[in-house]
Design a protein around this motif. Structure first.
Motif, PDB file in Angstrom:
ATOM      1  N   LEU A   1       0.859  -1.177   0.000  1.00  0.00           N
ATOM      2  CA  LEU A   1       0.000   0.000   0.000  1.00  0.00           C
ATOM      3  C   LEU A   1       0.899   1.230   0.000  1.00  0.00           C
ATOM      4  O   LEU A   1       1.618   1.481   0.967  1.00  0.00           O
ATOM      5  CB  LEU A   1      -0.909  -0.011   1.236  1.00  0.00           C
ATOM      6  CG  LEU A   1      -1.918   1.124   1.346  1.00  0.00           C
ATOM      7  CD1 LEU A   1      -2.897   1.111   0.172  1.00  0.00           C
ATOM      8  CD2 LEU A   1      -2.676   0.996   2.670  1.00  0.00           C
ATOM      9  N   LEU A   2       0.865   1.965  -1.105  1.00  0.00           N
ATOM     10  CA  LEU A   2       1.697   3.158  -1.261  1.00  0.00           C
ATOM     11  C   LEU A   2       0.974   4.329  -0.610  1.00  0.00           C
ATOM     12  O   LEU A   2      -0.065   4.763  -1.086  1.00  0.00           O
ATOM     13  CB  LEU A   2       1.979   3.420  -2.746  1.00  0.00           C
ATOM     14  CG  LEU A   2       2.586   2.225  -3.505  1.00  0.00           C
ATOM     15  CD1 LEU A   2       2.706   2.540  -4.986  1.00  0.00           C
ATOM     16  CD2 LEU A   2       3.918   1.817  -2.905  1.00  0.00           C
ATOM     17  N   GLU A   3       1.531   4.831   0.480  1.00  0.00           N
ATOM     18  CA  GLU A   3       0.864   5.846   1.292  1.00  0.00           C
ATOM     19  C   GLU A   3       1.181   7.273   0.875  1.00  0.00           C
ATOM     20  O   GLU A   3       0.427   8.186   1.185  1.00  0.00           O
ATOM     21  CB  GLU A   3       1.269   5.677   2.762  1.00  0.00           C
ATOM     22  CG  GLU A   3       0.925   4.318   3.321  1.00  0.00           C
ATOM     23  CD  GLU A   3       1.549   4.086   4.671  1.00  0.00           C
ATOM     24  OE1 GLU A   3       0.789   4.087   5.651  1.00  0.00           O
ATOM     25  OE2 GLU A   3       2.786   3.921   4.750  1.00  0.00           O
ATOM     26  N   THR A   4       2.309   7.454   0.195  1.00  0.00           N
ATOM     27  CA  THR A   4       2.740   8.809  -0.167  1.00  0.00           C
ATOM     28  C   THR A   4       3.228   8.835  -1.608  1.00  0.00           C
ATOM     29  O   THR A   4       3.479   7.793  -2.217  1.00  0.00           O
ATOM     30  CB  THR A   4       3.903   9.287   0.743  1.00  0.00           C
ATOM     31  OG1 THR A   4       5.064   8.479   0.463  1.00  0.00           O
ATOM     32  CG2 THR A   4       3.528   9.203   2.224  1.00  0.00           C
ATOM     33  N   ARG A   5       3.386  10.024  -2.105  1.00  0.00           N
ATOM     34  CA  ARG A   5       3.951  10.217  -3.449  1.00  0.00           C
ATOM     35  C   ARG A   5       5.375   9.651  -3.502  1.00  0.00           C
ATOM     36  O   ARG A   5       5.790   9.069  -4.495  1.00  0.00           O
ATOM     37  CB  ARG A   5       3.930  11.706  -3.779  1.00  0.00           C
ATOM     38  CG  ARG A   5       4.347  12.060  -5.171  1.00  0.00           C
ATOM     39  CD  ARG A   5       4.202  13.591  -5.391  1.00  0.00           C
ATOM     40  NE  ARG A   5       4.565  13.954  -6.721  1.00  0.00           N
ATOM     41  CZ  ARG A   5       3.745  13.957  -7.754  1.00  0.00           C
ATOM     42  NH1 ARG A   5       2.480  13.598  -7.594  1.00  0.00           N
ATOM     43  NH2 ARG A   5       4.163  14.313  -8.952  1.00  0.00           N
ATOM     44  N   GLU A   6       6.124   9.805  -2.397  1.00  0.00           N
ATOM     45  CA  GLU A   6       7.485   9.258  -2.304  1.00  0.00           C
ATOM     46  C   GLU A   6       7.464   7.734  -2.403  1.00  0.00           C
ATOM     47  O   GLU A   6       8.309   7.133  -3.067  1.00  0.00           O
ATOM     48  CB  GLU A   6       8.138   9.717  -0.995  1.00  0.00           C
ATOM     49  CG  GLU A   6       9.546   9.242  -0.796  1.00  0.00           C
ATOM     50  CD  GLU A   6      10.569   9.869  -1.728  1.00  0.00           C
ATOM     51  OE1 GLU A   6      11.712   9.391  -1.739  1.00  0.00           O
ATOM     52  OE2 GLU A   6      10.238  10.822  -2.480  1.00  0.00           O
ATOM     53  N   ASP A   7       6.501   7.089  -1.754  1.00  0.00           N
ATOM     54  CA  ASP A   7       6.356   5.634  -1.862  1.00  0.00           C
ATOM     55  C   ASP A   7       6.113   5.228  -3.319  1.00  0.00           C
ATOM     56  O   ASP A   7       6.687   4.248  -3.796  1.00  0.00           O
ATOM     57  CB  ASP A   7       5.187   5.137  -1.004  1.00  0.00           C
ATOM     58  CG  ASP A   7       5.410   5.285   0.486  1.00  0.00           C
ATOM     59  OD1 ASP A   7       6.556   5.516   0.916  1.00  0.00           O
ATOM     60  OD2 ASP A   7       4.403   5.167   1.222  1.00  0.00           O
ATOM     61  N   ALA A   8       5.267   5.973  -4.007  1.00  0.00           N
ATOM     62  CA  ALA A   8       4.970   5.680  -5.419  1.00  0.00           C
ATOM     63  C   ALA A   8       6.218   5.866  -6.277  1.00  0.00           C
ATOM     64  O   ALA A   8       6.508   5.048  -7.152  1.00  0.00           O
ATOM     65  CB  ALA A   8       3.830   6.561  -5.916  1.00  0.00           C
ATOM     66  N   ARG A   9       6.986   6.933  -6.005  1.00  0.00           N
ATOM     67  CA  ARG A   9       8.221   7.177  -6.761  1.00  0.00           C
ATOM     68  C   ARG A   9       9.197   6.022  -6.572  1.00  0.00           C
ATOM     69  O   ARG A   9       9.776   5.520  -7.537  1.00  0.00           O
ATOM     70  CB  ARG A   9       8.867   8.493  -6.311  1.00  0.00           C
ATOM     71  CG  ARG A   9      10.133   8.845  -7.107  1.00  0.00           C
ATOM     72  CD  ARG A   9      10.901  10.019  -6.511  1.00  0.00           C
ATOM     73  NE  ARG A   9      11.415   9.755  -5.180  1.00  0.00           N
ATOM     74  CZ  ARG A   9      12.499   9.011  -4.912  1.00  0.00           C
ATOM     75  NH1 ARG A   9      13.166   8.422  -5.888  1.00  0.00           N
ATOM     76  NH2 ARG A   9      12.900   8.846  -3.669  1.00  0.00           N
ATOM     77  N   ARG A  10       9.351   5.573  -5.338  1.00  0.00           N
ATOM     78  CA  ARG A  10      10.279   4.473  -5.060  1.00  0.00           C
ATOM     79  C   ARG A  10       9.830   3.175  -5.723  1.00  0.00           C
ATOM     80  O   ARG A  10      10.651   2.402  -6.216  1.00  0.00           O
ATOM     81  CB  ARG A  10      10.422   4.269  -3.551  1.00  0.00           C
ATOM     82  CG  ARG A  10      11.232   5.359  -2.898  1.00  0.00           C
ATOM     83  CD  ARG A  10      11.375   5.127  -1.417  1.00  0.00           C
ATOM     84  NE  ARG A  10      12.207   6.154  -0.821  1.00  0.00           N
ATOM     85  CZ  ARG A  10      12.213   6.455   0.451  1.00  0.00           C
ATOM     86  NH1 ARG A  10      11.432   5.787   1.289  1.00  0.00           N
ATOM     87  NH2 ARG A  10      13.000   7.398   0.907  1.00  0.00           N
ATOM     88  N   PHE A  11       8.521   2.919  -5.738  1.00  0.00           N
ATOM     89  CA  PHE A  11       7.998   1.723  -6.402  1.00  0.00           C
ATOM     90  C   PHE A  11       8.300   1.789  -7.896  1.00  0.00           C
ATOM     91  O   PHE A  11       8.762   0.812  -8.495  1.00  0.00           O
ATOM     92  CB  PHE A  11       6.494   1.586  -6.150  1.00  0.00           C
ATOM     93  CG  PHE A  11       5.947   0.224  -6.477  1.00  0.00           C
ATOM     94  CD1 PHE A  11       5.787  -0.719  -5.475  1.00  0.00           C
ATOM     95  CD2 PHE A  11       5.589  -0.118  -7.774  1.00  0.00           C
ATOM     96  CE1 PHE A  11       5.266  -1.988  -5.762  1.00  0.00           C
ATOM     97  CE2 PHE A  11       5.084  -1.366  -8.074  1.00  0.00           C
ATOM     98  CZ  PHE A  11       4.923  -2.308  -7.065  1.00  0.00           C
ATOM     99  N   LEU A  12       8.051   2.954  -8.503  1.00  0.00           N
ATOM    100  CA  LEU A  12       8.315   3.122  -9.936  1.00  0.00           C
ATOM    101  C   LEU A  12       9.804   2.979 -10.245  1.00  0.00           C
ATOM    102  O   LEU A  12      10.178   2.361 -11.247  1.00  0.00           O
ATOM    103  CB  LEU A  12       7.791   4.477 -10.414  1.00  0.00           C
ATOM    104  CG  LEU A  12       6.265   4.592 -10.469  1.00  0.00           C
ATOM    105  CD1 LEU A  12       5.838   6.047 -10.617  1.00  0.00           C
ATOM    106  CD2 LEU A  12       5.712   3.724 -11.589  1.00  0.00           C
ATOM    107  N   GLU A  13      10.657   3.529  -9.393  1.00  0.00           N
ATOM    108  CA  GLU A  13      12.105   3.377  -9.587  1.00  0.00           C
ATOM    109  C   GLU A  13      12.514   1.911  -9.485  1.00  0.00           C
ATOM    110  O   GLU A  13      13.374   1.444 -10.229  1.00  0.00           O
ATOM    111  CB  GLU A  13      12.887   4.201  -8.560  1.00  0.00           C
ATOM    112  CG  GLU A  13      13.000   5.656  -8.919  1.00  0.00           C
ATOM    113  CD  GLU A  13      13.860   6.439  -7.923  1.00  0.00           C
ATOM    114  OE1 GLU A  13      14.413   5.843  -6.966  1.00  0.00           O
ATOM    115  OE2 GLU A  13      13.980   7.660  -8.115  1.00  0.00           O
TER     116      GLU A  13
END
Length: 186
Positions: A133-145
């Motif tokens: 569960l991606l809680e923040t924009r930073e979490d989403a960025r790290r997942f995409l990276e």
């Protein structure tokens, strides 16, 4: 998006391991031995991944271990780990290592690394893990990276495997001309 029932938030398994760097950890140059830091990174990667997976986890790959700055005896080293990506049975844990001089309060970033871990069930076979569960924009960025990192790694492995089958040393010797090597067998 699906329901959150089979998902765990990034914050659930975020883990920090802090350890004092003692003289027995030093190498011949008086700095903390890289192997000590790698061992601590593996430990925090395990703790973070096992918490998310709810299972025993094993290290599959370690990427991007760059020693940016030396770590000194007497510094407090903190390894901050979080799950950046999950697949069906594997997850990628990002680790940021910082060292703090307790006398001066100066903090320096010494390493960033990525550990791919696989969850194991009681039968020692890969076990399915909860989604992330991606809680923040930073979490989403790290997942995409992490997705990009996986894609590049898979492409590299494929190209390397293909080059071994088509690489002819005799045809490629010209690539050695401006390198710091000599051919002793010719």
């Amino acid at each position: 998006m699906t329901d959150n029932h089979n998902y765990r938030p990034v914050s659930y398994s975020r883990t920090t391991l802090t350890e004092l760097m003692i003289p027995s950890y030093a190498n011949f140059g008086g700095k903390i031995h890289g192997g000590i830091l790698l061992s601590l990174m593996d430990k925090v990667a395990y703790a973070c991944s096992a918490k998310h997976a709810g299972n025993y986890c094993v290290t599959v790959t370690v990427e991007g271990v760059n020693f940016l700055q030396p770590v000194e005896v007497g510094e407090l080293v903190s390894l901050k780990a979080s799950v950046n990506y999950v697949g069906n049975t594997s997850l990628m844990v990002g680790i940021r290592v910082i060292a703090e001089n307790v006398k001066t309060g100066k903090i320096k970033h010494t390493n960033t690394s990525y550990f791919t871990m696989v969850a194991k069930g009681d039968d020692d076979k890969p076990a399915r893990i909860p989604g992330l569960l991606l809680e923040t924009r930073e979490d989403a960025r790290r997942f995409l990276e992490a997705l990009k990192r996986r894609e590049l790694s898979q492409r590299y492995q494929t190209e390397l495997a293909n080059s071994k089958t088509i690489l002819s040393v005799d045809n490629e010797l010209h690539l050695l001309e401006n390198q710091r090597c000599k051919l002793a067998y010719l």
